[in-house]
Design a protein around this motif. Structure first.
Motif, PDB file in Angstrom:
ATOM      1  N   LYS A  89       0.834  -1.205   0.000  1.00  0.00           N
ATOM      2  CA  LYS A  89       0.000   0.000   0.000  1.00  0.00           C
ATOM      3  C   LYS A  89       0.869   1.255   0.000  1.00  0.00           C
ATOM      4  N   VAL A  90       1.989   1.181   0.677  1.00  0.00           N
ATOM      5  CA  VAL A  90       2.865   2.352   0.810  1.00  0.00           C
ATOM      6  C   VAL A  90       3.825   2.477  -0.370  1.00  0.00           C
ATOM      7  N   ILE A  91       4.458   1.393  -0.789  1.00  0.00           N
ATOM      8  CA  ILE A  91       5.496   1.501  -1.830  1.00  0.00           C
ATOM      9  C   ILE A  91       5.179   0.700  -3.088  1.00  0.00           C
ATOM     10  N   GLY A  92       3.968   0.176  -3.194  1.00  0.00           N
ATOM     11  CA  GLY A  92       3.621  -0.647  -4.345  1.00  0.00           C
ATOM     12  C   GLY A  92       3.319   0.168  -5.579  1.00  0.00           C
ATOM     13  N   GLY A  93       3.157  -0.530  -6.663  1.00  0.00           N
ATOM     14  CA  GLY A  93       2.842   0.098  -7.932  1.00  0.00           C
ATOM     15  C   GLY A  93       4.038   0.085  -8.849  1.00  0.00           C
ATOM     16  N   LYS A  94       3.830   0.633 -10.016  1.00  0.00           N
ATOM     17  CA  LYS A  94       4.866   0.630 -11.037  1.00  0.00           C
ATOM     18  C   LYS A  94       5.971   1.640 -10.755  1.00  0.00           C
ATOM     19  N   TRP A  95       5.622   2.800 -10.195  1.00  0.00           N
ATOM     20  CA  TRP A  95       6.574   3.901 -10.137  1.00  0.00           C
ATOM     21  C   TRP A  95       7.198   4.178  -8.781  1.00  0.00           C
ATOM     22  N   MET A 111       1.669  11.725 -13.071  1.00  0.00           N
ATOM     23  CA  MET A 111       1.891  10.517 -12.279  1.00  0.00           C
ATOM     24  C   MET A 111       3.058  10.711 -11.308  1.00  0.00           C
ATOM     25  N   LEU A 112       4.130  11.360 -11.752  1.00  0.00           N
ATOM     26  CA  LEU A 112       5.267  11.602 -10.870  1.00  0.00           C
ATOM     27  C   LEU A 112       4.842  12.484  -9.702  1.00  0.00           C
ATOM     28  N   THR A 113       4.082  13.523  -9.996  1.00  0.00           N
ATOM     29  CA  THR A 113       3.589  14.406  -8.938  1.00  0.00           C
ATOM     30  C   THR A 113       2.744  13.630  -7.938  1.00  0.00           C
ATOM     31  N   GLN A 114       1.862  12.784  -8.435  1.00  0.00           N
ATOM     32  CA  GLN A 114       0.987  11.990  -7.563  1.00  0.00           C
ATOM     33  C   GLN A 114       1.788  11.031  -6.689  1.00  0.00           C
ATOM     34  N   GLN A 115       2.761  10.357  -7.284  1.00  0.00           N
ATOM     35  CA  GLN A 115       3.572   9.397  -6.528  1.00  0.00           C
ATOM     36  C   GLN A 115       4.389  10.103  -5.453  1.00  0.00           C
ATOM     37  N   LEU A 116       4.953  11.255  -5.796  1.00  0.00           N
ATOM     38  CA  LEU A 116       5.731  12.015  -4.816  1.00  0.00           C
ATOM     39  C   LEU A 116       4.851  12.491  -3.666  1.00  0.00           C
ATOM     40  N   ARG A 117       3.659  12.959  -3.963  1.00  0.00           N
ATOM     41  CA  ARG A 117       2.738  13.409  -2.913  1.00  0.00           C
ATOM     42  C   ARG A 117       2.368  12.271  -1.967  1.00  0.00           C
ATOM     43  N   GLU A 118       2.074  11.099  -2.537  1.00  0.00           N
ATOM     44  CA  GLU A 118       1.706   9.952  -1.699  1.00  0.00           C
ATOM     45  C   GLU A 118       2.868   9.516  -0.814  1.00  0.00           C
ATOM     46  N   LEU A 119       4.064   9.483  -1.376  1.00  0.00           N
ATOM     47  CA  LEU A 119       5.229   9.104  -0.578  1.00  0.00           C
ATOM     48  C   LEU A 119       5.508  10.133   0.518  1.00  0.00           C
ATOM     49  N   GLU A 120       5.259  11.398   0.212  1.00  0.00           N
ATOM     50  CA  GLU A 120       5.426  12.449   1.222  1.00  0.00           C
ATOM     51  C   GLU A 120       4.390  12.295   2.333  1.00  0.00           C
TER      52      GLU A 120
END
Length: 106
Positions: A15-21, A50-59
């Motif tokens: 849930k935290v680090i999964g997915g393609k990117w 997508m990069l923006t979304q992934q960075l926001r979620e990781l933050e």
């Protein structure tokens, strides 16, 4: 019981680090601080959205830190938090497995 805990833990990790990117973003950030443009350049197949979304979620999950510099033009840097650094072992295991898998399918 232990088997159920194992499955739940794996599910939570994904849930935290999964997915393609996300794992790819994290690999790039293990090299040090990166600006958005550097990350985008290092991952040409990811869209800006997508990069923006992934960075926001990781933050939001406390894995990366976003530092904004008030200057013109604005400068934003991303880095792994201390907590995010704990994922290095997970990424190393993934890389080892990928290397072995690549050898196997040749």
């Amino acid at each position: 019981m232990g088997d159920l805990q194992f499955k739940r833990s794996v599910e939570l990790t994904l849930k935290v680090i999964g997915g393609k990117w996300k794992p790819v973003v994290l690999c790039h950030l293990t090299e040090g601080v990166k600006r958005f443009g550097e990350l985008k350049r290092d991952m040409p197949d990811i869209t800006q959205k997508m990069l923006t979304q992934q960075l926001r979620e990781l933050e939001q999950d406390g894995i990366i830190d976003r530092k904004i510099y008030t200057q013109v033009p604005p400068k934003v840097e991303y880095s792994l938090t201390e907590y995010g650094q704990t994922l290095r072992g997970v990424l190393d295991v993934m890389a080892d497995w990928g290397f072995k898998h690549e050898e196997r399918i040749r």
